[in-house]
Design a protein around this motif. Structure first.
Motif, PDB file in Angstrom:
ATOM      1  N   ILE A 234      34.963  41.335  23.185  1.00  0.00           N
ATOM      2  CA  ILE A 234      35.568  40.183  22.843  1.00  0.00           C
ATOM      3  C   ILE A 234      36.209  40.079  21.558  1.00  0.00           C
ATOM      4  CG2 ILE A 234      33.599  38.662  22.361  1.00  0.00           C
ATOM      5  CD1 ILE A 234      35.039  36.569  23.982  1.00  0.00           C
ATOM      6  N   VAL A 235      37.311  39.571  21.315  1.00  0.00           N
ATOM      7  CA  VAL A 235      38.125  40.007  19.897  1.00  0.00           C
ATOM      8  C   VAL A 235      38.440  38.424  19.805  1.00  0.00           C
ATOM      9  CG1 VAL A 235      40.114  40.590  18.780  1.00  0.00           C
ATOM     10  CG2 VAL A 235      38.813  42.199  20.010  1.00  0.00           C
ATOM     11  N   LYS A 236      38.227  37.812  18.673  1.00  0.00           N
ATOM     12  CA  LYS A 236      38.718  36.740  18.224  1.00  0.00           C
ATOM     13  C   LYS A 236      39.915  36.835  17.287  1.00  0.00           C
ATOM     14  CE  LYS A 236      37.677  32.572  15.803  1.00  0.00           C
ATOM     15  NZ  LYS A 236      36.770  31.986  14.681  1.00  0.00           N
ATOM     16  N   THR A 237      41.094  36.454  17.464  1.00  0.00           N
ATOM     17  CA  THR A 237      42.287  36.635  16.809  1.00  0.00           C
ATOM     18  C   THR A 237      43.126  35.237  16.301  1.00  0.00           C
ATOM     19  OG1 THR A 237      44.297  37.879  16.778  1.00  0.00           O
ATOM     20  CG2 THR A 237      43.473  37.320  18.969  1.00  0.00           C
ATOM     21  N   LYS A 238      43.775  35.304  15.406  1.00  0.00           N
ATOM     22  CA  LYS A 238      44.363  34.198  14.902  1.00  0.00           C
ATOM     23  C   LYS A 238      45.557  34.064  15.890  1.00  0.00           C
ATOM     24  CE  LYS A 238      43.748  32.933  10.042  1.00  0.00           C
ATOM     25  NZ  LYS A 238      43.367  34.468   9.571  1.00  0.00           N
ATOM     26  N   ASP A 239      46.141  35.106  16.351  1.00  0.00           N
ATOM     27  CA  ASP A 239      47.607  35.089  16.684  1.00  0.00           C
ATOM     28  C   ASP A 239      47.546  36.066  18.177  1.00  0.00           C
ATOM     29  OD1 ASP A 239      50.011  35.216  17.463  1.00  0.00           O
ATOM     30  OD2 ASP A 239      50.600  36.100  15.712  1.00  0.00           O
ATOM     31  N   PRO A 240      47.248  35.728  19.129  1.00  0.00           N
ATOM     32  CA  PRO A 240      47.270  36.647  20.303  1.00  0.00           C
ATOM     33  C   PRO A 240      48.548  37.329  20.649  1.00  0.00           C
ATOM     34  CG  PRO A 240      46.791  34.429  21.069  1.00  0.00           C
ATOM     35  CD  PRO A 240      46.911  34.527  19.599  1.00  0.00           C
ATOM     36  N   SER A 241      49.703  36.460  20.042  1.00  0.00           N
ATOM     37  CA  SER A 241      50.953  36.952  20.435  1.00  0.00           C
ATOM     38  C   SER A 241      51.693  38.007  19.336  1.00  0.00           C
ATOM     39  CB  SER A 241      51.999  35.871  20.460  1.00  0.00           C
ATOM     40  OG  SER A 241      51.890  35.132  19.199  1.00  0.00           O
ATOM     41  N   ASP A 242      50.640  38.405  18.531  1.00  0.00           N
ATOM     42  CA  ASP A 242      51.072  39.223  17.318  1.00  0.00           C
ATOM     43  C   ASP A 242      51.641  40.688  18.005  1.00  0.00           C
ATOM     44  OD1 ASP A 242      51.442  40.782  15.236  1.00  0.00           O
ATOM     45  OD2 ASP A 242      49.261  40.532  14.296  1.00  0.00           O
ATOM     46  N   PRO A 243      52.935  40.747  17.553  1.00  0.00           N
ATOM     47  CA  PRO A 243      53.331  41.967  18.614  1.00  0.00           C
ATOM     48  C   PRO A 243      52.629  43.402  17.890  1.00  0.00           C
ATOM     49  CG  PRO A 243      54.923  40.936  17.646  1.00  0.00           C
ATOM     50  CD  PRO A 243      53.987  40.241  16.976  1.00  0.00           C
ATOM     51  N   VAL A 244      51.951  43.330  16.922  1.00  0.00           N
ATOM     52  CA  VAL A 244      51.211  44.449  16.344  1.00  0.00           C
ATOM     53  C   VAL A 244      49.825  44.670  17.167  1.00  0.00           C
ATOM     54  CG1 VAL A 244      49.989  45.376  14.527  1.00  0.00           C
ATOM     55  CG2 VAL A 244      51.832  44.292  13.996  1.00  0.00           C
TER      56      VAL A 244
END
Lengths: 395, 216
Positions: A234-244
């Motif tokens: 499981i990954v916490k991310t600020k921006d799941p829509s980050d193209p990277v």
């Protein structure tokens, strides 16, 4: 009579007025395009990152390897190697990272009240990754009741898929939470019984969760002794829509909830469109600057004789520059402010429109737009000043 | 302000100038501040050319023209503007009146060009009356006769502060009576400023008390 007023009668700026107005309109449109591009970009970022628009669900991604036909029958291929874990957890888009701990024992759920028994599985993640807040979400050694979190989808599947089709009553969340099915964990001949208690439904993690403390205890007592390699993280991310992020997953053959990362495609498209609009704005600005320069050249060339006499009589080139700039610069400032006002209007309108869809952007154009206006005006001023200076020196 | 000529020879007149005797060309001369200087010469010997060299609007000569010890080319365009606004004034032979301006505006231009006006606006009318051109003040420059233009150009030159006044045949379009009036005004204005002038003309005249007369 002030000097500039006399100059007005000598240096006629009326020549090529049509061209000048065309350039002025071009400048206005160029500024509008540039400001709109910047503003859309800013709004988009605001929608993505601001606290107001924070989308809890989208901040966590459960990632696993994509199971392909070639992998079937070889579960080891779907687990993450330590190198892969290290690489993924060190990516810039990862704010928090944990492996999902799988049970190393068998689980059976016995619901006597409903009269069914089912094989189950448990997984565990640290509490900080869980979206269900419940006071009951804890377990200590010796505690009979094991809190469990199930995916919201489970209840929906049961209520609308299974129950309706099989003439079984549907259950509300409250009812389900009040049930206490038996939980039997076993390894070979050793078994232990607990009372299960569903304390919440998770939209975030589609697995059956038990507290980490229970999992660690049970794995140590009923485990095989061989730690399973993690197959889901499981990954916490600020921006799941980050193209990277999307590209990273794609490149490594990882899969996650597509719904969460689908936004990244929209984002790439929006960014492309915004970039193109901005690019055209800049191209148009360049043309406007070119036409302004040509217009200034034309004005000065058409009054060459007069300007020469003025200089002969003692007019400083600086006075002429200042006079000529005074004829044009106020218009540029008006155009700049007008463009800014239009963008402010659009922004206000858009923020109202978006608010209806629970998306919040500032009702005023941002600092970027103000700075961009100032920068463009400064650029126009410098180009004009240079043109005036050059052509007066040429007289 | 001291003006020095050092071996100045106009390039286009080179052959002619070197063959003839001249008090100016190819000599070293100093015009001292406050002097009234007459330069007398027949047509075609370069009077206008000399005035243009002194006023630094033509540069086709060998030798040097120095102002306050510094050759003209060493002055920047901005320095030059300051000098022309406050230290050297000029009446051109071809008068150079803006045709799109009225006579008043042509004079006013020079009055307000500098950072501070030397004379109040009433001075324009006063001088125009003395020279008999007050009736044409509101006429456009294009409609003025040569005589009127010449007097407007003289008034324009007198609207500013100066240490030197360059005049290129300033009375060529005026009858004797009007020329005398203009000369008197010029002399007064020069005296009040303690300024000198350099005047070129074809003939001998007694309109001023010249300190120096040169034959070009």
């Amino acid at each position: 009579m002030p000097f500039y007023q006399i100059l007005k009668k000598i240096i006629r700026t009326g020549v090529g007025k049509g061209r000048f107005w065309m350039a002025a309109i071009g400048l206005g449109i160029a500024m509008l395009l540039i400001l709109v591009a910047l503003q859309v970009h800013r709004n988009f970022n605001e929608l993505l990152y601001s606290k107001k628009n924070e989308n809890e669900r989208a901040d966590f991604l459960v990632i696993n390897k994509r199971v392909t036909n070639a992998m079937m029958g070889n579960p080891a291929l779907t687990t993450f190697t330590p190198q892969e874990i290290k690489d993924l957890s060190s990516q810039a888009f990862v704010d928090g990272f944990h492996e999902i701990t799988a049970a190393e024992f068998n689980v059976k759920l016995v619901a006597d009240q409903l009269g069914f028994t089912t094989e189950m599985f448990f997984e565990a993640v640290p509490d900080s990754f869980i979206d269900v807040k419940s006071a009951d979400w804890k377990w200590q050694a010796g505690q009979q009741e094991v809190p469990v979190i199930v995916p919201s989808n489970f209840l929906n599947m049961f209520n609308f898929g299974f129950a309706l089709g099989n003439n079984i009553p549907q259950f509300s969340e409250e009812t389900v939470k009040s049930l206490s099915p038996g939980v039997v964990i076993s390894q070979g001949l050793r078994t232990a019984s607990f009372r299960g208690r569903i304390v919440g439904f998770s939209d975030r993690i589609s697995t059956v969760l038990v507290p980490m403390s229970f999992m660690e205890w049970a794995n140590s007592v009923y485990g095989t002794g061989v730690t399973k390699a993690p197959s889901r993280v499981i990954v916490k991310t600020k921006d799941p829509s980050d193209p990277v992020l999307a590209a990273y997953l794609q490149d490594h053959g990882y899969a996650t909830d597509e719904e969460k990362t689908r936004y990244s495609k929209v984002r790439v498209i929006v960014q492309t469109i915004v970039s193109i609009v901005g690019f055209f704005g800049i191209v148009l600005l360049m043309f406007a600057l070119l036409v302004f320069s040509m217009f200034i050249q034309l004005v000065i060339a058409s009054c060459k004789k007069e300007i020469r006499l003025l200089i002969t009589l003692g007019t400083a080139p600086r006075q002429l520059q200042r006079y000529l700039l005074k004829q044009f610069v106020p218009l540029y400032v008006v155009i700049g402010l007008l463009a800014l006002a239009v963008v402010a209007g659009l922004q206000w309108w858009a923020s109202g429109l978006l608010a209806k869809h629970k998306m919040y952007v500032s009702a005023l154009p941002g600092l970027t737009a103000l700075i961009a206006t100032a920068v463009v005006l400064l650029l126009v001023y410098i180009v004009n000043l240079r043109a005036v200076r050059k052509h007066i020196a040429d007289v | 302000m001291q003006i020095q000529l050092s071996a100045v020879v106009p390039v286009p007149l080179r052959e002619k100038v070197l063959q003839q005797q001249s008090d100016i060309w190819n000599r070293d001369i100093t015009f001292l501040p406050g002097q009234f200087i007459k330069i007398k010469a027949p047509s075609g010997t370069g009077k206008t050319t000399l005035v243009h060299y002194l006023y630094h609007i033509r540069h086709d000569y060998t030798g040097t023209v120095s102002v306050d010890g510094k050759p003209w080319p060493a002055y920047s365009r901005d320095d030059l503007a300051v000098i022309r606004q406050s230290r050297i004034s000029v009446v051109f032979q071809d008068l150079r009146i803006f045709e799109q301006l009225t006579a008043t505006e042509n004079i006013e231009l020079k009055r307000v060009m500098g950072p501070q006006a030397f004379y109040p606006p009433e001075k324009i009318r006063e001088m125009a009356e003395r020279l008999g051109v007050s009736h044409v003040l509101q006429q456009s420059g294009a409609t003025l006769s040569y005589g009127e233009r010449q007097r407007i150009a003289i008034i324009r030159a007198l609207m500013q502060p100066f240490e030197w006044l360059m005049m290129d045949e300033p009375f060529s379009h005026l009858d004797d009576a009007n020329a005398d009036k203009a000369a008197q005004l010029i002399a007064e204005e020069c005296h009040s400023r303690k300024a000198g002038f350099i005047l070129t003309d074809l003939d001998h005249d007694q309109r001023f008390d010249y300190h120096q007369t040169y034959y070009l």
